[in-house]
Design an enzyme around this catalytic site. Structure first.
Site, PDB file in Angstrom:
ATOM      1  N   ASP A 210     -26.541 109.022  46.606  1.00  0.00           N
ATOM      2  CA  ASP A 210     -26.888 107.675  46.861  1.00  0.00           C
ATOM      3  C   ASP A 210     -28.368 107.507  46.737  1.00  0.00           C
ATOM      4  O   ASP A 210     -28.856 108.680  46.789  1.00  0.00           O
ATOM      5  CB  ASP A 210     -26.113 107.385  48.196  1.00  0.00           C
ATOM      6  CG  ASP A 210     -25.636 105.780  48.121  1.00  0.00           C
ATOM      7  OD1 ASP A 210     -26.481 105.001  47.575  1.00  0.00           O
ATOM      8  OD2 ASP A 210     -24.739 105.715  48.715  1.00  0.00           O
TER       9      ASP A 210
ATOM     10  N   ASP B 284     -30.601 108.061  41.886  1.00  0.00           N
ATOM     11  CA  ASP B 284     -30.385 106.417  41.403  1.00  0.00           C
ATOM     12  C   ASP B 284     -29.470 106.658  39.955  1.00  0.00           C
ATOM     13  O   ASP B 284     -29.857 107.394  39.100  1.00  0.00           O
ATOM     14  CB  ASP B 284     -31.611 106.037  40.918  1.00  0.00           C
ATOM     15  CG  ASP B 284     -31.313 104.499  40.355  1.00  0.00           C
ATOM     16  OD1 ASP B 284     -30.515 104.157  40.078  1.00  0.00           O
ATOM     17  OD2 ASP B 284     -32.688 104.216  40.279  1.00  0.00           O
TER      18      ASP B 284
ATOM     19  N   TYR C 192     -20.693  91.401  35.659  1.00  0.00           N
ATOM     20  CA  TYR C 192     -19.975  92.026  36.615  1.00  0.00           C
ATOM     21  C   TYR C 192     -18.707  92.375  35.831  1.00  0.00           C
ATOM     22  O   TYR C 192     -18.396  93.557  35.872  1.00  0.00           O
ATOM     23  CB  TYR C 192     -19.767  91.522  37.876  1.00  0.00           C
ATOM     24  CG  TYR C 192     -19.045  92.405  39.000  1.00  0.00           C
ATOM     25  CD1 TYR C 192     -19.765  93.506  39.625  1.00  0.00           C
ATOM     26  CD2 TYR C 192     -17.862  92.240  39.196  1.00  0.00           C
ATOM     27  CE1 TYR C 192     -19.178  94.137  40.429  1.00  0.00           C
ATOM     28  CE2 TYR C 192     -17.083  93.074  40.228  1.00  0.00           C
ATOM     29  CZ  TYR C 192     -17.879  94.174  40.761  1.00  0.00           C
ATOM     30  OH  TYR C 192     -17.150  94.936  41.676  1.00  0.00           O
TER      31      TYR C 192
ATOM     32  N   THR D 255     -16.869  95.876  52.692  1.00  0.00           N
ATOM     33  CA  THR D 255     -17.753  96.820  52.804  1.00  0.00           C
ATOM     34  C   THR D 255     -18.966  96.181  52.965  1.00  0.00           C
ATOM     35  O   THR D 255     -19.298  94.887  53.072  1.00  0.00           O
ATOM     36  CB  THR D 255     -17.818  97.656  51.268  1.00  0.00           C
ATOM     37  OG1 THR D 255     -18.219  96.494  50.255  1.00  0.00           O
ATOM     38  CG2 THR D 255     -16.394  98.035  50.892  1.00  0.00           C
TER      39      THR D 255
ATOM     40  N   MET E 110     -21.196  95.532  50.679  1.00  0.00           N
ATOM     41  CA  MET E 110     -21.344  94.585  49.445  1.00  0.00           C
ATOM     42  C   MET E 110     -20.590  93.332  49.657  1.00  0.00           C
ATOM     43  O   MET E 110     -20.991  92.072  49.157  1.00  0.00           O
ATOM     44  CB  MET E 110     -20.760  95.397  48.243  1.00  0.00           C
ATOM     45  CG  MET E 110     -21.056  94.636  46.898  1.00  0.00           C
ATOM     46  SD  MET E 110     -20.355  95.179  45.440  1.00  0.00           S
ATOM     47  CE  MET E 110     -21.141  96.777  45.424  1.00  0.00           C
TER      48      MET E 110
END
Length: 266
Positions: free
Chosen positions: A39, A67, A171, A206, A208
């Protein structure tokens, strides 16, 4: 009998939180003791080895700042994982970012999302497959007379399978790409003993999605979910563990929704 060989090595991206972390905990619970967790650099990532080994003392945990949009970072993480564990048997690509993006928006925002959500999965999958092809085939833990070199699960989105969302062109594009890549690579590497599947979550709680958990959003969106609630990351993790295991030995190239039934209402 465990669903996994005792020496199985699993690599997970996006592992410091959300779905990635839930999958790490699930695999530990299901008997895997060798985990490479990737992560972005953060205190949460650094704390993972100590936090996870409290509940799973036999576990060997690598926490690797990575990354996924940077090829050199992924290459380094793969090399460090193999140096420590000598192989990679399972790989979960859960790193991703959300946000809005329309076709007329600035190119820089689009490029960032493509770099993480699509190219990040592609880079990870490419390097993991190369490593798996170097490894010998193993017998299945189920006792069936077949062999495997490894299993990969990509984390996509319901947006990669069904109708587009407002102001979400970028997205949606990246997640459709993940679904397509899963199908194509499953066909190419199935004969080599590598299975590749995709999980497409709906509205899961989450970090997000935390900002969306409001009464207004729930009224507009979650009310359309037949199970009438948000999903939990752990509910995605249960499916991931199954798909990674030898119990799913004849499943590859497929995409599965974990969405409380939302896809049947679209």
């Amino acid at each position: 009998m465990s669903d996994f060989h005792p020496e199985t090595v699993a690599l997970i991206t996006g592992a410091a939180s959300g779905i990635g972390l839930a999958i790490a905990n699930r695999l530990l619970s299901d008997g895997i003791t060798n985990l490479s967790l990737l992560d972005l650099p953060s205190p949460s990532l650094s704390a993972l080895p100590e936090a996870l080994t409290k509940n799973f003392p036999a576990a060997r945990i690598l926490a690797l700042p990575t990354d996924v949009s940077q090829e050199r970072d992924i290459s380094s993480a793969i090399s460090l994982t193999v140096a420590e564990f000598h192989r990679i048997d399972l790989s979960v690509h859960a790193a991703g970012i959300g946000g809005h993006g329309m076709v007329m928006d600035e190119t820089s925002a689009m490029e960032k999302m493509v770099a993480v959500n699509l190219m990040g999965v592609w880079l990870c999958e490419s390097m993991v497959v190369k490593q798996m092809l170097l490894q010998e085939e193993r017998s299945l833990t189920t006792g069936l007379p077949y062999k495997t070199r490894g299993s990969i699960v990509n984390i996509g989105s319901l947006c990669g399978l069904s109708a587009a969302r407002p102001a979400g062109a970028t997205y949606v594009m990246t997640k459709h790409g993940v679904v397509g890549m899963t199908k194509a690579d499953a066909r190419d590497y199935g004969p080599k003993g590598i299975r590749i599947n995709c999980i497409c979550p709906g509205w899961i709680k989450t970090g997000m999605t935390a900002g969306l958990d409001t009464s207004g959003f729930t009224d507009q969106i979650i009310s359309r979910v037949p199970l009438a609630r948000w999903g939990a990351s752990e509910e995605v993790a249960y499916l991931a563990s199954f798909l990674l295991s030898d119990k799913a030995s004849f499943i590859t190239g497929s995409s599965y929704t974990v969405d409380g039934g939302l896809s049947v209402t679209v």
